[in-house]
Design an enzyme around this catalytic site. Structure first.
Site, PDB file in Angstrom:
ATOM      1  N   ASP A   1      24.502 -24.486 -80.453  1.00 59.36           N
ATOM      2  CA  ASP A   1      24.332 -23.070 -80.135  1.00 59.36           C
ATOM      3  C   ASP A   1      23.131 -22.424 -80.810  1.00 59.36           C
ATOM      4  O   ASP A   1      23.075 -21.190 -80.928  1.00 59.36           O
ATOM      5  CB  ASP A   1      25.602 -22.298 -80.520  1.00 59.36           C
ATOM      6  CG  ASP A   1      26.710 -22.488 -79.500  1.00 59.36           C
ATOM      7  OD1 ASP A   1      26.417 -22.419 -78.296  1.00 59.36           O
ATOM      8  OD2 ASP A   1      27.861 -22.700 -79.917  1.00 59.36           O
TER       9      ASP A   1
ATOM     10  N   ASP B   1      28.397 -24.013 -71.418  1.00 55.22           N
ATOM     11  CA  ASP B   1      27.699 -23.011 -72.219  1.00 55.22           C
ATOM     12  C   ASP B   1      26.327 -23.500 -72.679  1.00 55.22           C
ATOM     13  O   ASP B   1      25.398 -22.710 -72.886  1.00 55.22           O
ATOM     14  CB  ASP B   1      28.507 -22.657 -73.471  1.00 55.22           C
ATOM     15  CG  ASP B   1      30.002 -22.506 -73.244  1.00 55.22           C
ATOM     16  OD1 ASP B   1      30.569 -23.277 -72.448  1.00 55.22           O
ATOM     17  OD2 ASP B   1      30.611 -21.645 -73.909  1.00 55.22           O
TER      18      ASP B   1
END
Length: 409
Positions: A117, A174
């Site tokens: 991330d 994601d």
């Protein structure tokens, strides 16, 4: 892999979207409306700042209490990113000062090789800081180091970037959003392989994450030894074969972004097909603020959406609005107008009192009604920092288009 006549597809998609949006297309939002929302956002984020400890970053607001994270949590970059977006709009230096304070907390994450991330964490924060201030000397090295850290999670065997450090080699949808960090780093002078990793990951995700109807799995778990798929499943969706709403939006936004970054039309075609799936789904509410999962059990009759807000997903809607604005510049003719109208509708609905908090309420967050992880009973019907980030991004993109500028600088 996908043999399709692009012109035919665009015309067909335009007809589908036209039928879907005919009943709720709104007039173009004017500058005064957009400025009002952004001015409110400036006031509201200052409320949030007063509720945020100096050593932490805001995450949500639940049951009357603010929740925060340390810099290693995946959402840590959204608050400073939102501050910077609002500084860019308002030129209010208090916001710039607040953002710089939080970047000091985040700086060490450039060396973090334990997360996929880093795009969310570093590019939404340091990337915006460098873009807005022009200070490449300070921020470019941090971004290049962070991109190298992200690239350590890439496997040439699975041809993907690993998401989590459990299971075998799990990859979540994601992760499409973090590819922009790699392509940007390559442009900044980083190794060309950073760009190549992003392209390869996007291509593998096209092949393995998507079903024939263009819904996507949340998680694909690969065999790290030979790259074969072990299992396709969910973590945050209703069940393995369901269409978790935010996951669909991550893909929509991600492939529109990859078209911008590469110029490869296959990514735009793919984004158009994702949009078609989402918009024609019978469980998409008329106000275009999705429920948390398109296939979740016990969803209400979406034709009677007005009185039902539980388990709506404002973060998904914000992502959709921002993505549709970009996509409106990537296609032509009627489909371009339809995407712009869809973004208009979403922004107008998110800006109404149903979804937008009153000044001083909601713990200082802008939007109500987002869902983090229902299966884990976490962050249900609460504000979320990334919902606000993409909502503000959509407002700024809309203003750029009204001013005749590119949607992304």
């Amino acid at each position: 892999m996908y043999k399709i006549n692009f012109k035919t597809f665009v015309v067909a998609s335009a007809l589908v979207v036209c039928c879907l949006s005919e009943s709720f297309a709104q007039k173009k939002l004017d500058t005064a409306f957009l400025n009002q929302q952004l001015n409110d956002a400036v006031s509201q984020i200052k409320v949030l700042a007063t509720k945020t400890p100096e050593h932490l970053l805001p995450r949500s607001f639940e049951k009357g209490k603010s929740t925060h994270s340390e810099s290693g949590w995946w959402t840590s970059g959204f608050y400073p990113g939102t501050l910077l977006y609002l500084y860019e709009y308002s030129k209010d230096r208090e916001l710039l000062t607040l953002a710089k304070q939080k970047l000091k907390l985040l700086e060490k994450e450039q060396f973090n090789e334990t997360t996929h991330d880093l795009g969310f964490m570093l590019y939404c924060s340091f990337g915006n800081m460098m873009r807005i201030t022009g200070d490449t000397a300070t921020y470019k090295p941090i971004l290049l180091t962070g991109a190298k850290s992200l690239a350590t999670r890439y496997s040439p065997i699975t041809k993907t970037i690993r998401s989590w450090d459990f299971d075998n080699f799990p990859v979540i949808i994601d992760n499409m959003m973090n590819l922009e960090f790699l392509t940007a780093a390559a442009r900044l002078g980083g190794e060309k392989r950073l760009h190549d990793i992003a392209v390869t990951h996007a291509n593998t995700t096209m092949k393995e994450h998507y079903r024939k109807d263009m819904s996507c799995y949340h998680v694909v778990d690969y065999n790290p030894k030979d790259g074969s798929v072990i299992k396709k499943k969910t973590n945050q969706g209703a069940f393995d074969e369901s269409a978790w709403a935010r996951g669909q939006a991550w893909g929509l936004y991600g492939y529109a972004m990859m078209y911008r970054e590469t110029g490869n039309k296959k990514y735009l075609k793919f984004a158009n097909k994702i949009a078609k799936y989402m918009l024609k789904h019978p469980n998409m509410p008329k106000d275009l603020i999705p429920y948390w999962d398109f296939n979740a059990p016990n969803l209400p009759d979406t034709s009677k959406y007005a009185a039902y807000r539980t388990n709506r997903e404002a973060s998904t809607a914000s992502l959709m609005a921002s993505a549709f604005l970009e996509m409106s510049t990537q296609v032509k003719g009627k489909l371009s107008k339809e995407y712009f109208d869809l973004a208009t509708t979403i922004i107008q609905n998110l800006s109404a009192p149903t979804y937008k908090a009153a000044l001083g309420d909601n713990g200082g967050y802008l939007l109500k009604y987002s869902v983090g992880n229902i299966p884990a009973k976490s962050e249900i019907d609460v504000p979320l920092t990334y919902a606000d980030y993409y909502y503000v991004e959509a407002l700024l993109r809309y203003k750029r288009l009204l001013a005749g500028r590119k949607v992304v600088d």
